[in-house]
Each structure stands twice: as C-alpha cells, then as structure tokens.
Design a protein around this motif. Structure first.
Motif, PDB file in Angstrom:
ATOM      1  N   LEU A 175      92.204  26.860  14.301  1.00 36.23           N
ATOM      2  CA  LEU A 175      91.369  27.782  13.497  1.00 36.23           C
ATOM      3  C   LEU A 175      92.055  29.088  13.265  1.00 36.23           C
ATOM      4  CD1 LEU A 175      88.659  28.677  12.331  1.00 36.23           C
ATOM      5  CD2 LEU A 175      88.025  29.681  14.584  1.00 36.23           C
ATOM      6  N   LEU A 206      91.879  32.972  12.307  1.00 36.49           N
ATOM      7  CA  LEU A 206      90.974  33.955  11.945  1.00 36.49           C
ATOM      8  C   LEU A 206      91.810  35.100  11.219  1.00 36.49           C
ATOM      9  CD1 LEU A 206      88.614  35.988  12.163  1.00 36.49           C
ATOM     10  CD2 LEU A 206      89.328  36.309  14.514  1.00 36.49           C
ATOM     11  N   TYR A 215      85.595  39.608  15.580  1.00 39.99           N
ATOM     12  CA  TYR A 215      85.055  38.592  16.391  1.00 39.99           C
ATOM     13  C   TYR A 215      85.480  37.892  17.802  1.00 39.99           C
ATOM     14  CZ  TYR A 215      83.001  38.109  11.872  1.00 39.99           C
ATOM     15  OH  TYR A 215      82.090  38.278  10.624  1.00 39.99           O
ATOM     16  N   LEU A 243      84.172  34.649  19.056  1.00 37.75           N
ATOM     17  CA  LEU A 243      84.778  33.172  18.769  1.00 37.75           C
ATOM     18  C   LEU A 243      85.484  32.760  19.919  1.00 37.75           C
ATOM     19  CD1 LEU A 243      86.616  33.492  15.386  1.00 37.75           C
ATOM     20  CD2 LEU A 243      84.872  32.122  15.976  1.00 37.75           C
ATOM     21  N   GLU A 244      86.190  33.247  20.574  1.00 37.66           N
ATOM     22  CA  GLU A 244      86.826  32.859  21.907  1.00 37.66           C
ATOM     23  C   GLU A 244      86.056  32.212  22.722  1.00 37.66           C
ATOM     24  OE1 GLU A 244      90.657  34.560  22.933  1.00 37.66           O
ATOM     25  OE2 GLU A 244      90.480  35.968  21.519  1.00 37.66           O
ATOM     26  N   ILE A 283      85.282  28.883  21.246  1.00 39.09           N
ATOM     27  CA  ILE A 283      86.445  27.820  21.327  1.00 39.09           C
ATOM     28  C   ILE A 283      86.770  27.320  22.718  1.00 39.09           C
ATOM     29  CG2 ILE A 283      88.888  27.962  20.997  1.00 39.09           C
ATOM     30  CD1 ILE A 283      88.253  29.584  18.590  1.00 39.09           C
ATOM     31  N   VAL A 295      90.815  23.461  20.606  1.00 38.45           N
ATOM     32  CA  VAL A 295      91.033  24.254  19.385  1.00 38.45           C
ATOM     33  C   VAL A 295      91.800  25.378  19.685  1.00 38.45           C
ATOM     34  CG1 VAL A 295      89.618  25.434  17.606  1.00 38.45           C
ATOM     35  CG2 VAL A 295      88.788  23.365  18.713  1.00 38.45           C
ATOM     36  N   GLU A 296      92.790  25.494  19.073  1.00 39.79           N
ATOM     37  CA  GLU A 296      93.570  26.780  19.059  1.00 39.79           C
ATOM     38  C   GLU A 296      93.269  27.811  18.119  1.00 39.79           C
ATOM     39  OE1 GLU A 296      98.005  26.179  19.491  1.00 39.79           O
ATOM     40  OE2 GLU A 296      97.596  24.344  19.897  1.00 39.79           O
ATOM     41  N   LEU A 297      93.186  29.018  18.496  1.00 44.32           N
ATOM     42  CA  LEU A 297      92.931  30.239  17.739  1.00 44.32           C
ATOM     43  C   LEU A 297      94.296  30.890  17.277  1.00 44.32           C
ATOM     44  CD1 LEU A 297      90.878  31.895  16.329  1.00 44.32           C
ATOM     45  CD2 LEU A 297      90.463  32.994  18.751  1.00 44.32           C
ATOM     46  N   LYS A 336      95.029  34.389  15.222  1.00 43.77           N
ATOM     47  CA  LYS A 336      94.494  35.650  14.717  1.00 43.77           C
ATOM     48  C   LYS A 336      95.710  36.284  13.696  1.00 43.77           C
ATOM     49  CE  LYS A 336      91.456  36.880  18.661  1.00 43.77           C
ATOM     50  NZ  LYS A 336      91.440  37.796  19.703  1.00 43.77           N
ATOM     51  N   PHE A 361      88.031  32.422   7.709  1.00 43.16           N
ATOM     52  CA  PHE A 361      88.389  31.497   8.715  1.00 43.16           C
ATOM     53  C   PHE A 361      88.802  30.166   7.928  1.00 43.16           C
ATOM     54  CE2 PHE A 361      84.730  33.994   9.568  1.00 43.16           C
ATOM     55  CZ  PHE A 361      84.818  34.493  10.905  1.00 43.16           C
ATOM     56  N   LEU A 410      90.154  26.280   8.983  1.00 43.75           N
ATOM     57  CA  LEU A 410      90.319  25.279   9.987  1.00 43.75           C
ATOM     58  C   LEU A 410      91.507  24.349   9.591  1.00 43.75           C
ATOM     59  CD1 LEU A 410      89.504  24.531  12.959  1.00 43.75           C
ATOM     60  CD2 LEU A 410      87.697  22.921  11.908  1.00 43.75           C
TER      61      LEU A 410
END
Length: 98
Positions: A19, A21, A30, A33-34, A37, A45-47, A49, A70, A72
C-alpha cells in the motif's frame, strides 16, 4: 536511487500486498492506517509512505497530484487506487477484497 524508490522496488519483488500512501506535510495524516495494516499480518501488507513534495518523481510516476491518495500493488501491478479521504471501514473492505 532514493529511499522510497528502493523500498517500492524491494516490495514489488515480494509476494506481499504493498500500500502506497501519498501525503503532504500540510494534509491530514493517516496514523490509523498502520494498526489496521498490522491486523492483516497473515496476508502481509507493506506500507510505503510517499511525501508528494519531497518525493515528487515517485508521485509523478503514479500520476498523483492530490492527497491523500492510496495505491495498492501486488508484484508491481496496481490492484486498487483511491484519491481522497478513506475511512477505516472502507480500507478494511479493500484489504479483505484482496
């Protein structure tokens, strides 16, 4: 190669959902979000930013001009995209779909 580009390339090599952001310092953050997730560790799921001001080249490569946004991805392929506000429930539904 900058740090964000490197993280995106590394994440694309995994079997994880990624994902991205896109944000700006002046836009709402946000932080919620973490934790959401982290609840999906089974799916992993890797975020990543991306600040659209300091990482403009990355934002441009995804055609992002408005924040929040966002995207994905899975193995570099875009699965879903949302420009604008997103609630916790909307985000959960998206993750459950994939």
């Amino acid at each position: 190669m900058d740090d964000v580009t490197k993280r995106l390339e590394e994440a694309a090599q995994t079997n994880h959902l990624v994902l991205i952001l896109f944000y700006a310092d002046w836009s709402p953050h946000y932080e919620w979000l973490e934790p959401v997730i982290n609840a999906y560790e089974k799916r992993v799921v890797e975020l990543v930013k991306v600040n659209i001001e300091s990482d403009k080249a990355v934002a441009d490569s995804y055609n992002i001009e408005t924040v929040p946004a966002f995207v994905l991805l899975h193995r570099g392929k875009e699965l879903w995209r949302q420009i604008g506000e997103l609630t916790v429930d909307e985000f959960r539904l998206v993750l459950e779909e994939f």
